[in-house]
Scaffold this motif. Structure first.
Motif, short mmCIF file in Angstrom:
data_model
loop_
_atom_site.label_atom_id
_atom_site.label_comp_id
_atom_site.label_asym_id
_atom_site.label_seq_id
_atom_site.Cartn_x
_atom_site.Cartn_y
_atom_site.Cartn_z
N MET A 1 50.59 -41.93 -11.23
CA MET A 1 50.13 -40.89 -12.16
C MET A 1 49.46 -41.53 -13.38
O MET A 1 48.46 -41.03 -13.88
CB MET A 1 51.33 -40.07 -12.59
N MET A 2 50.02 -42.66 -13.81
CA MET A 2 49.42 -43.37 -14.95
C MET A 2 48.03 -43.86 -14.60
O MET A 2 47.11 -43.81 -15.42
CB MET A 2 50.28 -44.58 -15.34
N SER A 3 47.88 -44.34 -13.35
CA SER A 3 46.56 -44.85 -12.98
C SER A 3 45.55 -43.70 -12.91
O SER A 3 44.37 -43.89 -13.18
CB SER A 3 46.60 -45.66 -11.68
N SER A 4 46.03 -42.50 -12.58
CA SER A 4 45.11 -41.36 -12.60
C SER A 4 44.70 -41.06 -14.04
O SER A 4 43.59 -40.60 -14.30
CB SER A 4 45.72 -40.13 -11.93
N ALA A 5 45.59 -41.36 -14.99
CA ALA A 5 45.23 -41.17 -16.41
C ALA A 5 44.10 -42.13 -16.79
O ALA A 5 43.18 -41.75 -17.53
CB ALA A 5 46.45 -41.41 -17.28
#
Lengths: 231, 395
Positions: free
Chosen positions: B274-278
């Motif tokens: 999810m962080m990498s999608s950020a």
């Protein structure tokens, strides 16, 4: 109305120092239709950016309606630009994501005074002959129409001064003439001060004043024999 | 509509590629969390379910030191008068040696877990009988159900075959009996009695020389959430006995502890996703800001403050977050629904125990929404730093 005292603007440092404006002083009265002319690189756009609070002078003072604009901080500058100044740019610079009407309304919405905004915007668009185009996307109209929208946008907040930077620079001769006449009629009708920077002198024959910028210095008039240094 | 929100929306929706990219980034981030949850939490819950259904029930009662010497009837009746209790059943366990002759060849196997069950009560409290794929469950004193692996180890025992079983009784004496194979048990995922043999509890008591003794009572509740309450009530009701009563979480803790930390790690990987999608949102929004440099300059020139520009791009982050969270949650719920309805399993292993954890679903959606907003902060800040006169020069 507008007073400029000893305005200078220097770009760069040391050996690369360039004096774009050199100790310029003049004043413009309310309702005047003033032309600022000069050759390319003479400093006329720099002067307009200073008056429009888009750039900071190196020295000197600019008073608009009695306010020393050179002492204003960022947010105050934005509010001042929004309420006291109207802008007409060479490429009209409309927001392509908005409709014609929304573009005209934008400065009023930024000001947060929406009361009669839509009526005023429609009136202005009627005055510039675009009342049948209000719902069109800004990128779907012609260059001349876009410049008329830009004029309406520049006037929506009833500014003290309307600043136009090469407003006909991107238009053909016929359209340029129309835009110039439109600006003149709006200036007369609404009694606004217009300051127009241009090198297109031929379309602006009948103006109240001409200020010539040459090598960063300002002169009254545009005939070399009659030019008076404004300093 | 608020002009900043309208502008944010228009700028975003007129760049459909960027919008789709950013929404996809959020959607995939959420989907990873949902898929992880369905698979790993589903697997964990399936193991808990099978341990509960086959071995431990919702409450497992044992004796702290020895066998339970109270009668089956008294304990089962005590439990079954509680409205939350569906059924209770006694069980007794031992280890056995077995042999059988198959095709003229004697095959011996040692250390086979042997479970004694009450055929009438067990079918109400446990679902082990449902795993009998061939033949029938234990129905008489001399019938035996072999786990599929035990049957295989015995050279391919089949229903109707005769098996000799040796158990060492409480006095150390060998007790041998001959049983007829009544069924073969095979459970999906092997959590059932695939490695065990099942006989009648009274037969095993005889063989172990423990008449009336019971190893454990497996208690099945109609409302598993009342397990702790029932357990406490039971222990308070028998204060002078050495009963040990455990809920499924307690009795299976040893088997589940490792799995639990594995799930925590997988969840963490999901949140890193999810962080990498950020970061993807940061990149896409930087592109949006770069693409709108001239417009930002114009807005600043006609009076927009830095905070107005900031708000416009934060609104964009909120729009991306809201759409992404909505789409991601919808797709995730769709996957969860599919997994639940199809009783999803992998390679015919145990079917996942899929549940809708609404708290986690909402938490995931809100987290991704918040992350999208946070991801938009830096591009928004960069947008505010543009000087109008320079920004307007951008073509």
């Amino acid at each position: 109305m507008l007073e400029i005292h000893n305005l200078s603007k220097i770009y760069g440092e040391g050996e690369n120092k360039v004096k774009a404006l050199d100790n310029v002083s003049f004043s413009i009265e309310h309702g005047e239709f003033v032309l600022i002319v000069g050759s390319s690189g003479s400093g006329k756009s720099t002067l307009l950016n200073m008056i429009g609070l888009l750039d900071h002078p190196t020295n000197g003072k600019i008073f608009i309606d009695g306010t020393d604009t050179t002492t204003l901080l960022d947010d105050k500058i934005s509010s001042f630009r929004n309420k006291k100044l109207g802008f007409i740019f060479q490429f009209s610079n409309l927001l392509s994501d908005l409709s014609v009407l929304e573009n005209v309304l934008l400065p009023r919405q930024i000001a947060g005074t929406n009361g009669s905004a839509e009526k005023d915007a429609r009136d202005l668009l009627r005055a510039v002959g675009l009342d049948d185009q209000i719902d069109k996307r800004a990128n779907k109209i012609s260059g001349g129409q876009a410049q008329r929208v830009a004029i309406a946008r520049g006037l929506i907040n009833k500014p003290s001064i309307v600043l136009a930077d090469e407003p006909t620079g991107n238009l053909d001769s016929v359209t340029s003439e129309t835009i110039v006449q439109l600006m003149k009629s709006m200036a007369r009708k609404l009694n606004h001060t217009f300051i127009i920077v241009t090198h297109d002198r031929q379309h602006f024959s009948d103006v109240d004043r001409v200020i010539t910028i040459k090598d960063g210095r300002a002169f009254e008039g545009d005939q070399p024999s009659e030019m008076e240094v404004l300093a | 509509m608020e002009y900043r929100l309208r502008l944010a929306k228009r700028m975003l929706f007129n760049k459909k590629g960027s919008l789709i990219g950013a929404v996809l980034a959020v959607t995939i981030g959420i989907l990873v969390i949902h898929v992880n949850f369905v698979i790993f939490q589903g697997l964990f819950d399936a193991i808990v379910r099978d341990i509960s259904d086959y071995r431990n029930g919702d409450i497992l009662v044992t004796d702290e030191a020895d066998y339970i010497d109270k009668s089956d009837l008294s304990i089962v009746s005590w439990f079954e008068r509680i409205p939350y209790v569906e059924a209770a059943t006694p069980r007794l366990s031992s280890s056995a040696e077995m042999n059988m002759t198959k095709n003229g060849k004697l095959i011996e196997e040692t250390r086979i877990p042997l479970v004694g069950i009450d055929p009438f009560r067990d079918v109400r409290a446990s679902t082990v009988h449902e795993t009998v794929s061939e033949g029938t469950y234990v129905f008489s004193r001399n019938s035996i159900v072999l786990g599929s692996n035990v049957a295989k180890d015995l050279g391919g025992a089949e229903v109707g075959d005769s098996v000799k079983v040796l158990v060492v009784d409480r006095w150390g004496e060998d007790q041998i009996r001959r049983f007829t194979v009544s069924g073969i048990a095979k459970s999906p995922g092997g959590q059932g009695f695939d490695y065990t043999a099942v006989v009648h509890i009274d037969t095993l008591r005889d063989m172990m020389n423990r008449p009336g003794d019971t190893g454990s009572f497996m208690v099945k509740l109609s409302d598993p959430s009342k397990a702790f309450e029932v357990k406490e009530f039971f222990l308070q009701s028998f204060p002078n006995d050495d009963f040990l009563a455990e809920t499924i979480e307690e009795s299976a803790e040893e088997q589940l502890a490792g799995f639990r930390s594995g799930i925590a790690m997988i969840n963490m990987i999901g949140y890193f996703g999810m962080m990498s999608s950020a970061f993807a949102i940061v990149t896409i929004q930087m592109m949006l800001v770069n693409g709108k440099t001239r417009e930002i300059g114009v807005m600043r020139a006609i009076g927009a403050k830095r905070k107005d520009i900031l708000i416009i791009f934060i609104f964009q982050g909120m729009i991306i977050g809201a759409i992404g969270a909505g789409v991601g949650t919808a797709v995730g719920l769709g996957y969860t629904f599919y997994a639940k309805e199809t009783k999803m399993s992998f390679n015919n292993s145990l079917p996942l125990e899929v549940s809708y954890n609404w708290e986690k679903i909402i938490q995931t959606a809100l987290t991704s929404f918040a992350l999208a907003i946070m991801a938009s902060l830096y591009p928004s800040y960069r947008a505010t730093k543009l000087l109008p006169v320079e920004a307007m020069r951008t073509v």
